[in-house]
Design a protein around this motif. Sequence first.
Motif, PDB file in Angstrom:
ATOM      1  N   TYR A   1      18.889  87.475 -52.304  1.00  0.00           N
ATOM      2  CA  TYR A   1      18.279  86.642 -53.334  1.00  0.00           C
ATOM      3  C   TYR A   1      17.732  87.498 -54.468  1.00  0.00           C
ATOM      4  O   TYR A   1      17.332  88.649 -54.269  1.00  0.00           O
ATOM      5  CB  TYR A   1      17.102  85.835 -52.755  1.00  0.00           C
ATOM      6  N   LEU A   2      17.692  86.890 -55.654  1.00  0.00           N
ATOM      7  CA  LEU A   2      16.989  87.467 -56.797  1.00  0.00           C
ATOM      8  C   LEU A   2      15.970  86.432 -57.258  1.00  0.00           C
ATOM      9  O   LEU A   2      16.337  85.304 -57.588  1.00  0.00           O
ATOM     10  CB  LEU A   2      17.961  87.793 -57.936  1.00  0.00           C
ATOM     11  N   ILE A   3      14.692  86.805 -57.259  1.00  0.00           N
ATOM     12  CA  ILE A   3      13.609  85.886 -57.591  1.00  0.00           C
ATOM     13  C   ILE A   3      12.898  86.355 -58.854  1.00  0.00           C
ATOM     14  O   ILE A   3      12.521  87.525 -58.959  1.00  0.00           O
ATOM     15  CB  ILE A   3      12.577  85.796 -56.438  1.00  0.00           C
ATOM     16  N   LEU A   4      12.708  85.431 -59.819  1.00  0.00           N
ATOM     17  CA  LEU A   4      12.060  85.758 -61.087  1.00  0.00           C
ATOM     18  C   LEU A   4      10.647  85.181 -61.143  1.00  0.00           C
ATOM     19  O   LEU A   4      10.412  84.041 -60.709  1.00  0.00           O
ATOM     20  CB  LEU A   4      12.884  85.228 -62.261  1.00  0.00           C
ATOM     21  N   HIS A   5       9.722  85.980 -61.712  1.00  0.00           N
ATOM     22  CA  HIS A   5       8.307  85.630 -61.781  1.00  0.00           C
ATOM     23  C   HIS A   5       7.760  85.921 -63.178  1.00  0.00           C
ATOM     24  O   HIS A   5       8.383  86.637 -63.962  1.00  0.00           O
ATOM     25  CB  HIS A   5       7.486  86.499 -60.816  1.00  0.00           C
ATOM     26  N   TYR A   6       6.558  85.412 -63.465  1.00  0.00           N
ATOM     27  CA  TYR A   6       5.761  85.965 -64.555  1.00  0.00           C
ATOM     28  C   TYR A   6       4.437  86.461 -63.991  1.00  0.00           C
ATOM     29  O   TYR A   6       4.002  86.049 -62.907  1.00  0.00           O
ATOM     30  CB  TYR A   6       5.565  84.993 -65.715  1.00  0.00           C
ATOM     31  N   THR A   7       3.766  87.356 -64.733  1.00  0.00           N
ATOM     32  CA  THR A   7       2.605  88.058 -64.183  1.00  0.00           C
ATOM     33  C   THR A   7       1.273  87.358 -64.430  1.00  0.00           C
ATOM     34  O   THR A   7       0.300  87.611 -63.721  1.00  0.00           O
ATOM     35  CB  THR A   7       2.498  89.465 -64.789  1.00  0.00           C
ATOM     36  N   VAL A   8       1.167  86.514 -65.479  1.00  0.00           N
ATOM     37  CA  VAL A   8      -0.076  85.872 -65.914  1.00  0.00           C
ATOM     38  C   VAL A   8      -1.104  86.922 -66.362  1.00  0.00           C
ATOM     39  O   VAL A   8      -2.303  86.675 -66.356  1.00  0.00           O
ATOM     40  CB  VAL A   8      -0.694  84.980 -64.802  1.00  0.00           C
ATOM     41  N   LEU A   9      -0.610  88.090 -66.755  1.00  0.00           N
ATOM     42  CA  LEU A   9      -1.481  89.188 -67.196  1.00  0.00           C
ATOM     43  C   LEU A   9      -0.802  89.952 -68.321  1.00  0.00           C
ATOM     44  O   LEU A   9       0.428  89.948 -68.428  1.00  0.00           O
ATOM     45  CB  LEU A   9      -1.748  90.158 -66.036  1.00  0.00           C
ATOM     46  N   PRO A  10      -1.575  90.630 -69.182  1.00  0.00           N
ATOM     47  CA  PRO A  10      -0.970  91.499 -70.192  1.00  0.00           C
ATOM     48  C   PRO A  10      -0.349  92.729 -69.542  1.00  0.00           C
ATOM     49  O   PRO A  10      -0.489  92.958 -68.327  1.00  0.00           O
ATOM     50  CB  PRO A  10      -2.151  91.868 -71.089  1.00  0.00           C
ATOM     51  N   ASP A  11       0.294  93.564 -70.366  1.00  0.00           N
ATOM     52  CA  ASP A  11       1.070  94.686 -69.829  1.00  0.00           C
ATOM     53  C   ASP A  11       0.264  95.637 -68.961  1.00  0.00           C
ATOM     54  O   ASP A  11       0.659  95.935 -67.829  1.00  0.00           O
ATOM     55  CB  ASP A  11       1.708  95.463 -70.994  1.00  0.00           C
ATOM     56  N   ASP A  12      -0.870  96.137 -69.464  1.00  0.00           N
ATOM     57  CA  ASP A  12      -1.610  97.153 -68.722  1.00  0.00           C
ATOM     58  C   ASP A  12      -2.142  96.616 -67.395  1.00  0.00           C
ATOM     59  O   ASP A  12      -2.058  97.280 -66.357  1.00  0.00           O
ATOM     60  CB  ASP A  12      -2.746  97.720 -69.570  1.00  0.00           C
TER      61      ASP A  12
ATOM     62  N   ILE B   1      15.170  90.567 -53.982  1.00  0.00           N
ATOM     63  CA  ILE B   1      14.656  91.501 -54.983  1.00  0.00           C
ATOM     64  C   ILE B   1      13.835  90.681 -55.967  1.00  0.00           C
ATOM     65  O   ILE B   1      14.261  89.609 -56.408  1.00  0.00           O
ATOM     66  CB  ILE B   1      15.799  92.232 -55.704  1.00  0.00           C
ATOM     67  N   GLY B   2      12.659  91.160 -56.305  1.00  0.00           N
ATOM     68  CA  GLY B   2      11.768  90.438 -57.198  1.00  0.00           C
ATOM     69  C   GLY B   2      11.636  91.109 -58.552  1.00  0.00           C
ATOM     70  O   GLY B   2      11.473  92.328 -58.636  1.00  0.00           O
ATOM     71  N   ILE B   3      11.727  90.307 -59.611  1.00  0.00           N
ATOM     72  CA  ILE B   3      11.511  90.783 -60.990  1.00  0.00           C
ATOM     73  C   ILE B   3      10.303  90.062 -61.558  1.00  0.00           C
ATOM     74  O   ILE B   3      10.291  88.834 -61.647  1.00  0.00           O
ATOM     75  CB  ILE B   3      12.730  90.517 -61.887  1.00  0.00           C
ATOM     76  N   GLU B   4       9.283  90.815 -61.932  1.00  0.00           N
ATOM     77  CA  GLU B   4       8.117  90.279 -62.630  1.00  0.00           C
ATOM     78  C   GLU B   4       8.286  90.481 -64.132  1.00  0.00           C
ATOM     79  O   GLU B   4       8.746  91.536 -64.575  1.00  0.00           O
ATOM     80  CB  GLU B   4       6.833  90.961 -62.158  1.00  0.00           C
ATOM     81  N   ILE B   5       7.902  89.466 -64.899  1.00  0.00           N
ATOM     82  CA  ILE B   5       7.993  89.528 -66.362  1.00  0.00           C
ATOM     83  C   ILE B   5       6.583  89.357 -66.924  1.00  0.00           C
ATOM     84  O   ILE B   5       5.878  88.409 -66.560  1.00  0.00           O
ATOM     85  CB  ILE B   5       8.906  88.416 -66.916  1.00  0.00           C
ATOM     86  N   VAL B   6       6.164  90.275 -67.787  1.00  0.00           N
ATOM     87  CA  VAL B   6       4.833  90.168 -68.392  1.00  0.00           C
ATOM     88  C   VAL B   6       4.772  88.901 -69.240  1.00  0.00           C
ATOM     89  O   VAL B   6       5.558  88.718 -70.179  1.00  0.00           O
ATOM     90  CB  VAL B   6       4.508  91.405 -69.243  1.00  0.00           C
ATOM     91  N   ASN B   7       3.864  88.013 -68.891  1.00  0.00           N
ATOM     92  CA  ASN B   7       3.714  86.741 -69.585  1.00  0.00           C
ATOM     93  C   ASN B   7       2.389  86.137 -69.139  1.00  0.00           C
ATOM     94  O   ASN B   7       2.004  86.265 -67.977  1.00  0.00           O
ATOM     95  CB  ASN B   7       4.882  85.806 -69.217  1.00  0.00           C
TER      96      ASN B   7
END
Length: 341
Positions: free
Chosen positions: A107-118, A172-178
Amino acid sequence: MRKTLYIIGLSVFVFSCTSQKNVKKSSYNAKTSTTQAKTTVKSATPEKKKPEIDTEHGVEFFRTNIADITKNDNTASYGSIVSAKPAGYKVVKTHFPAIAQNFRQKYLILHYTVLPDDKSITVLTQQSVSAHYLVNNLGDNEIYQLVDENKRSYHAGVSSWRTDKNLNDTSIGIEIVNLGYKADATGYKTFEPFSEDQIKKVAALAKDIVTRYNIPATNVLAHSDIAPTRKQDPGPMFPWKKLYDEYQIGMWYDEMAKQNFMTSAQTDIDTKYNEPSFIFLVQTALQKFGYDILPNGKWDDTTKKTIEALQYHFRPQNYNGILDAETWAVLQALNQKYPTK
């Protein structure tokens, strides 16, 4: 008298030996015939040569697919081969690799972080949550790897899709800054958009991963798909249709199929909406597509959140969790295109 008995005994012995020799000879001929037949069969199917193992600086790698790719049964290592080192013994790879194996990564799972980059970097590297990759929002060409693909990262939590559960084990998990969403007094959620640079990064990364591991379209999912009662990410602003159209990643319904279902879907909404049998039918369709929901014939909170998750992914123009004709038609079109095997 003794001489006579001796002659009789000797005659019996000679006859007995002669009979045994004849029996042995007969058995031997039959055995020879069987052996020749086996030799003929064996020569018709010679043993295949094993793929070679690469060695770099004393580290072994295996990069050859040896199984049936149509069954997601590939065998390839994109990292080093991990082997035991038992004291006093030598582990050899004379018969490596066995064909009965496949990838952990299904599986490939997509997320967002709910946080800024740092803060996203800090949380995903220093706390009890992680992902294999983090896509920043800095406009550069970098993608951060945080966990080895061959290891489990803690990104999915309690999760389920079709017959699989605990998807940390197989994904595999991918987090996206958002920054996620903000909810108003009525509970309506307004989601943060993704930058074009981020979408290009995610698309390139996802394409690489699904190609290497032969991950099917039905297994490229949102966090909200695998945990609809808990999660909303990456939300309705994530362009799933763009990934499908431009990069051939993930699922999308056929527009013609959706239109074919629209008339009957509208009739169902107008005439059957609150009937337990219809609600049960909708819940069963959600479950059939992959969502973790138990049909009970009631418009309960779990059903609302599951419909909302479907809308985030496949009908982002309206994600209120209420079944309308278009959402019902989309769900039926998806089940038609991606049946459970």
